[in-house]
Design a protein around this motif. Structure first.
Motif, short mmCIF file in Angstrom:
data_model
loop_
_atom_site.label_atom_id
_atom_site.label_comp_id
_atom_site.label_asym_id
_atom_site.label_seq_id
_atom_site.Cartn_x
_atom_site.Cartn_y
_atom_site.Cartn_z
N GLY A 20 -8.05 -0.16 3.06
CA GLY A 20 -8.94 -0.13 4.22
C GLY A 20 -8.31 -0.70 5.48
O GLY A 20 -9.02 -1.01 6.43
N GLY A 21 -7.01 -0.84 5.47
CA GLY A 21 -6.32 -1.37 6.66
C GLY A 21 -5.48 -0.30 7.33
O GLY A 21 -4.43 -0.60 7.91
N CYS A 37 0.83 -1.20 0.00
CA CYS A 37 0.00 0.00 0.00
C CYS A 37 0.87 1.25 0.00
O CYS A 37 1.79 1.37 0.81
CB CYS A 37 -0.92 -0.01 1.21
SG CYS A 37 -1.99 1.46 1.27
N SER A 68 -2.12 7.04 4.70
CA SER A 68 -1.89 6.55 6.07
C SER A 68 -0.64 5.69 6.13
O SER A 68 0.17 5.82 7.07
CB SER A 68 -3.09 5.75 6.56
OG SER A 68 -4.22 6.56 6.66
N GLY A 78 -0.85 4.25 0.08
CA GLY A 78 -1.82 5.27 0.46
C GLY A 78 -1.26 6.20 1.53
O GLY A 78 -0.18 5.96 2.10
S1 FES Z 1 -3.46 3.98 3.38
FE1 FES Z 1 -2.64 1.98 3.44
S2 FES Z 1 -4.30 0.78 4.16
FE2 FES Z 1 -5.12 2.78 4.10
#
Ligand code: FES
Length: 157
Positions: free
Chosen positions: A124-125, A81, A85, A83
């Motif tokens: 979503g993790g 991921c 986060s 993303g």
């Molecule tokens: S940003 Fe990596 S799981 Fe949400």
């Protein structure tokens, strides 16, 4: 090689089960990938024919989802991921470590065919950030450190 009659039947059944050909396109892609490991142009065309949709329609879906592989992949796929986060929780260090360990970048497969590394957006993790989905079962692993992922790769080798 052509898709097996069993896969073609499963695709037709998916259309009936999911409410029509277009609603079943993702399921058809998953069926092809489960059977073949990835979705080649030829198999994409066959899946489209089995559903009665155009190749362009199903290809647009296939290229939208990073978990549908349109080129051959290694034995173990690591979907890392990238993303927000995960980035904020140290995902860049994990990314650098796994790239260094495997000697490949995103979208590449190790020369021995054992690992493919792919970047994905948030799965979503976020509460476990940074995370990866690993292997055919897409096991969610996290929160990862560079050492964790290094150990995970080492264990699979
Ligand atoms: S940003 Fe990596 S799981 Fe949400």
């Amino acid at each position: 090689m052509s898709l097996s009659p069993a896969i073609r039947t499963a695709i037709a059944q998916a259309a009936a089960h999911h409410g029509g050909p277009k609603a079943a396109m993702l399921e058809a892609l998953k069926l092809v990938q489960e059977a073949e490991g990835w979705v080649s142009d030829a198999h994409l065309k066959e899946a489209a024919e089995a559903l009665g949709v155009t190749t362009a329609e199903i290809d647009s879906l296939a290229t939208f989802y990073s978990q549908i592989f349109r080129s051959p992949v290694g034995d173990t796929v690591i979907l890392l991921c990238d993303g927000l986060s995960c980035f904020l929780c140290g995902g860049d260090a994990v990314r650098d470590a796994v790239m260094s360990r495997l000697g490949i970048g995103f979208g590449e497969t190790t020369p021995d065919g054992k690992f493919t590394l792919i970047n994905i957006c948030c799965v979503g993790g976020c509460d476990l950030a940074p995370v990866a989905l690993v292997g055919p079962e897409r096991k969610l692993v996290g929160p990862l450190t560079a050492d964790d992922l290094d150990a995970l790769i080492g264990g699979a080798r």
